[in-house]
Design an enzyme around this catalytic site. Sequence first.
Site, PDB file in Angstrom:
ATOM      1  N   GLU A  25       5.388   1.919  -3.409  1.00  0.00           N
ATOM      2  CA  GLU A  25       3.999   2.195  -3.017  1.00  0.00           C
ATOM      3  C   GLU A  25       3.656   1.523  -1.694  1.00  0.00           C
ATOM      4  O   GLU A  25       4.412   0.678  -1.190  1.00  0.00           O
ATOM      5  CB  GLU A  25       3.031   1.734  -4.109  1.00  0.00           C
ATOM      6  CG  GLU A  25       3.033   0.230  -4.329  1.00  0.00           C
ATOM      7  CD  GLU A  25       1.715  -0.282  -4.902  1.00  0.00           C
ATOM      8  OE1 GLU A  25       0.669  -0.056  -4.276  1.00  0.00           O
ATOM      9  OE2 GLU A  25       1.748  -0.933  -5.966  1.00  0.00           O
ATOM     10  N   LYS A 159      -1.371  -8.583 -14.426  1.00  0.00           N
ATOM     11  CA  LYS A 159      -1.930  -9.846 -13.935  1.00  0.00           C
ATOM     12  C   LYS A 159      -3.077 -10.348 -14.795  1.00  0.00           C
ATOM     13  O   LYS A 159      -3.838  -9.565 -15.344  1.00  0.00           O
ATOM     14  CB  LYS A 159      -2.486  -9.600 -12.538  1.00  0.00           C
ATOM     15  CG  LYS A 159      -1.765 -10.366 -11.489  1.00  0.00           C
ATOM     16  CD  LYS A 159      -2.501 -10.273 -10.209  1.00  0.00           C
ATOM     17  CE  LYS A 159      -1.681  -9.513  -9.233  1.00  0.00           C
ATOM     18  NZ  LYS A 159      -1.621  -8.100  -9.509  1.00  0.00           N
TER      19      LYS A 159
HETATM   20  N1  PSU Z   1      -1.689  -5.577  -8.114  1.00  0.00           N
HETATM   21  C1  PSU Z   1      -1.011  -6.330  -7.205  1.00  0.00           C
HETATM   22  N2  PSU Z   1      -0.881  -5.895  -5.945  1.00  0.00           N
HETATM   23  C2  PSU Z   1      -1.404  -4.713  -5.551  1.00  0.00           C
HETATM   24  C3  PSU Z   1      -2.100  -3.907  -6.521  1.00  0.00           C
HETATM   25  C4  PSU Z   1      -2.214  -4.380  -7.779  1.00  0.00           C
HETATM   26  O1  PSU Z   1      -0.528  -7.396  -7.516  1.00  0.00           O
HETATM   27  O2  PSU Z   1      -1.275  -4.361  -4.387  1.00  0.00           O
HETATM   28  C5  PSU Z   1      -2.626  -2.583  -6.108  1.00  0.00           C
HETATM   29  C6  PSU Z   1      -1.707  -1.454  -6.631  1.00  0.00           C
HETATM   30  O3  PSU Z   1      -1.598  -0.459  -5.631  1.00  0.00           O
HETATM   31  C7  PSU Z   1      -2.480  -0.923  -7.813  1.00  0.00           C
HETATM   32  C8  PSU Z   1      -3.893  -1.099  -7.341  1.00  0.00           C
HETATM   33  O4  PSU Z   1      -2.194   0.429  -8.116  1.00  0.00           O
HETATM   34  O5  PSU Z   1      -3.893  -2.345  -6.674  1.00  0.00           O
HETATM   35  C9  PSU Z   1      -4.889  -1.079  -8.454  1.00  0.00           C
HETATM   36  O6  PSU Z   1      -6.171  -1.046  -7.907  1.00  0.00           O
HETATM   37  P1  PSU Z   1      -7.434  -0.868  -8.871  1.00  0.00           P
HETATM   38  O7  PSU Z   1      -7.490  -2.119  -9.676  1.00  0.00           O
HETATM   39  O8  PSU Z   1      -8.594  -0.731  -7.915  1.00  0.00           O
HETATM   40  O9  PSU Z   1      -7.167   0.347  -9.692  1.00  0.00           O
END
Ligand code: PSU
Length: 303
Positions: A25, A159
């Site tokens: 990604e 996390k």
């Molecule tokens: N967790 C991480 N690093 C990241 C992300 C999540 O440790 O870069 C990013 C990923 O691209 C994940 C996104 O799909 O955040 C999720 O965002 P949201 O919580 O807004 O759905």
Amino acid sequence: MNEYLALSPEVAAALANKLPIVALESTIISHGMPYPQNVQTAREVEAIIRAAGAVPATIALLGGKIRIGLNNSELELLGQTPDAMKVSRRDLAYALATGRIGATTVSATMICAALAGIRVFVTGGIGGVHRGASSSFDISADLQELAKTSVAVVCAGVKSILDIGLTLQYLETHGVPVVAIDQDNLAAFYTPDSGFKADFRIDSAPEQARFLKAKWALGLAGGVVFSKPVPAGKAMDKGEIDRITAAALAEAASEGISGKAITPYLLDRIKALTADRSLSTNIALVKNNAMAGARLAIALKET
Ligand code: PSU
Ligand code: MN
């Protein structure tokens, strides 16, 4: 091939020759880590995948196309564009129609990988159910994508900025298997143990591949979460990360941060509050996942 897809020469050749491919990604590059460590890590992760015998395919949106496989200058562009649009399922059509520079999240990367016929995707951590979701309704689009798009996602678990128990519950409701590698419990990104048991434990790549094959052969569309624990020597202290996470969440609440901004905000605050030590943990776990993902992609070709 979908008209919006543009494959790099390396990825096009790999698809034509049915070689194992690992999708990566780009939100982790633009929003997950600072420059220049983001670009350097992206290159090192690609190198690990190549050395293991698979082909990396970093995915981003550039010039109205879904780019599958980026060259060095494109990685550099992405790494130096912190205001690149963070693109999840909802944002994909807008970013393409307007030609925006788009960094794909787990959900959008899964969609793009599936369009290109790529079945294995490596990242750091997936999104999940946020703490306080019962009033904010903040549940990452990643989870809904896992429910319907047939791509295996290798990550370091969920996390603790998120509600890990509710995230597992949501995945169970939607029939998304959570498979732990090398231990019984789900990993918690910065630390190896979330305290929650994964649904299954499968250590070997050939068995992981057989599991995927069985799921998809049954017509059970959707993803699988593979959780690989951060290497012990690179993990953070659980007490410390818990304290810092609580502080970052309190700051986010007092700043009124919400919606798609919250995850990048929390990651950035955690990095600052740990004096960048969380960054080196983040880099180590992504590299570790890359190895596991490459093995899985290779095994899937041989199954
Ligand atoms: N967790 C991480 N690093 C990241 C992300 C999540 O440790 O870069 C990013 C990923 O691209 C994940 C996104 O799909 O955040 C999720 O965002 P949201 O919580 O807004 O759905
Ligand atoms: Mn959200």
